[in-house]
Motif scaffolding. Sequence first.
Motif, short mmCIF file in Angstrom:
data_model
loop_
_atom_site.label_atom_id
_atom_site.label_comp_id
_atom_site.label_asym_id
_atom_site.label_seq_id
_atom_site.Cartn_x
_atom_site.Cartn_y
_atom_site.Cartn_z
N ASN A 190 1.04 -0.74 0.26
CA ASN A 190 0.42 0.41 -0.29
C ASN A 190 0.95 0.98 0.18
OD1 ASN A 190 -3.44 -1.20 0.41
ND2 ASN A 190 -1.73 -2.15 1.66
N ILE A 191 1.76 1.62 -1.01
CA ILE A 191 2.33 2.23 -0.90
C ILE A 191 1.99 3.47 -1.97
CG2 ILE A 191 4.75 4.00 -2.37
CD1 ILE A 191 5.91 0.43 -1.91
N MET A 192 1.59 4.76 -1.39
CA MET A 192 1.77 5.46 -2.01
C MET A 192 2.08 6.29 -2.57
SD MET A 192 -2.13 6.75 0.28
CE MET A 192 -2.29 7.70 -0.64
N VAL A 193 2.09 7.71 -3.45
CA VAL A 193 2.69 8.71 -4.27
C VAL A 193 4.22 8.96 -3.13
CG1 VAL A 193 2.45 10.60 -5.61
CG2 VAL A 193 1.33 9.05 -5.94
N SER A 194 2.94 9.86 -2.24
CA SER A 194 3.83 10.70 -0.83
C SER A 194 4.68 10.05 -0.50
CB SER A 194 3.21 11.48 -0.23
OG SER A 194 2.58 9.98 1.41
N MET A 195 5.14 9.18 -0.15
CA MET A 195 6.27 7.39 0.23
C MET A 195 6.73 7.44 -0.40
SD MET A 195 2.85 4.75 2.68
CE MET A 195 4.18 4.29 2.67
N LEU A 196 6.52 7.40 -2.13
CA LEU A 196 7.21 7.04 -3.18
C LEU A 196 8.47 8.04 -3.51
CD1 LEU A 196 8.31 4.42 -5.26
CD2 LEU A 196 6.59 6.61 -6.61
N VAL A 225 14.59 10.21 -1.69
CA VAL A 225 14.70 11.40 -1.29
C VAL A 225 15.57 10.72 -0.18
CG1 VAL A 225 14.44 13.22 -0.46
CG2 VAL A 225 12.72 12.79 -1.13
N SER A 226 15.11 10.04 0.25
CA SER A 226 16.06 9.35 2.02
C SER A 226 16.88 8.29 1.92
CB SER A 226 15.42 9.74 2.84
OG SER A 226 14.02 8.80 3.30
N THR A 227 16.36 6.98 0.63
CA THR A 227 16.57 6.29 0.94
C THR A 227 17.93 5.56 -0.56
OG1 THR A 227 14.70 4.92 1.43
CG2 THR A 227 15.78 3.82 1.05
N THR A 228 16.66 6.09 -1.67
CA THR A 228 17.93 6.05 -2.95
C THR A 228 18.79 6.96 -2.98
OG1 THR A 228 16.04 6.18 -4.07
CG2 THR A 228 16.00 4.15 -3.65
N LEU A 229 18.49 8.49 -2.39
CA LEU A 229 18.67 9.05 -2.95
C LEU A 229 18.95 9.76 -4.19
CD1 LEU A 229 22.00 8.76 -0.92
CD2 LEU A 229 20.03 10.35 -0.20
N ASN A 230 17.62 9.06 -4.99
CA ASN A 230 17.00 10.22 -6.80
C ASN A 230 16.51 10.78 -6.45
OD1 ASN A 230 17.24 9.81 -8.99
ND2 ASN A 230 16.02 7.71 -9.30
N TRP A 231 17.03 12.21 -6.12
CA TRP A 231 16.62 13.16 -6.18
C TRP A 231 15.93 13.31 -7.13
CZ3 TRP A 231 15.95 17.10 -2.31
CH2 TRP A 231 16.40 16.34 -1.33
N HIS A 232 16.31 12.99 -8.79
CA HIS A 232 15.94 13.36 -9.65
C HIS A 232 14.11 12.84 -10.65
CE1 HIS A 232 18.75 16.01 -11.57
NE2 HIS A 232 20.12 14.92 -10.87
#
Length: 300
Positions: free
Chosen positions: A248-254, A259-266
């Motif tokens: 149950n992953i929503m857009v905000s959680m993605l 941002v904090s785990t994969t550090l993929n800011w783009h």
Amino acid sequence: MLEVKRESPIQLKKESRYHKLMGIPGLQWLLLLIPLAYVLFFMVFSMIGLFKLSVYDESGFTLRYLAHFFLQKVYMQVIWLTFKIAFLVTFFTLILSYPVAYLLVKIESPRWKKLIFGAILIPFWISLLVRTFTWTILLQDQGVINKFLMTIGLIDQPLPLLFNTTGVVIGMVHVLLPYMVLNLFAVMQGIDERLPQAAQGLGARPWQAFLQVFFPLSLPGVFSGSLLVFVLSLGYFITPALLGGPKNIMVSMLIQDNVSTTLNWHLASTIALVLFVVTLLLLFASFLITRNNPVWKELT
């Protein structure tokens, strides 16, 4: 005899000063520009800087992040789940809020009205995190709700109410219920009570007067409250993160994960941009729907 209400000299003097101040050229614009500049500086500029990351990287302008988002099936599933949960939350919030708002309009006792309003506004006084953790205690297998249902014999084994869509919807409905109630109450309070009474005087039954007179006039409140709850649901984070499971992953959680785990800011910027554009499209669609609605114009 008619009693003429006379205003005191002090009140007249205060009103005179107010009109003099508001008559100063440019003062009205200054009062508008100060909060507008605050919003532009702290919100718009930061949003532009974030959204820029979705189309720019070290090599310059690029659309590969947007293409990656729309070509990956998992992201489309997250978008679909987000809209599904937002729709369910809006629907159940409306179903629960309409009778409460109607009761607030019809009830005559000031004491009961204050009591109901207090119960509605209490969630605003309690931390969102505290309320969400409370639901984790209530919804777990050995929680109060499952124990009560098993005690009265309605179920033989605990219902799966936590770490799924059901738990997310219950928690978000509890948080967003006051927004819907206040929107509905504001519109219902402006409906002339003589209109349903006139319909009943012409032979309509109470339920017919409600469905044919009162309910259509309350639709602007239904629409504005539903739109507000739906838009807020699209970007909710804390409640889905604590009450939802891995499916149950929503857009905000993605966005938070990138941002904090994969550090993929783009990629996080790309997801945020898509969510922002969808929200703007919903607001624009609502404007087109209500622009030529005479009932909406009269009540709002």
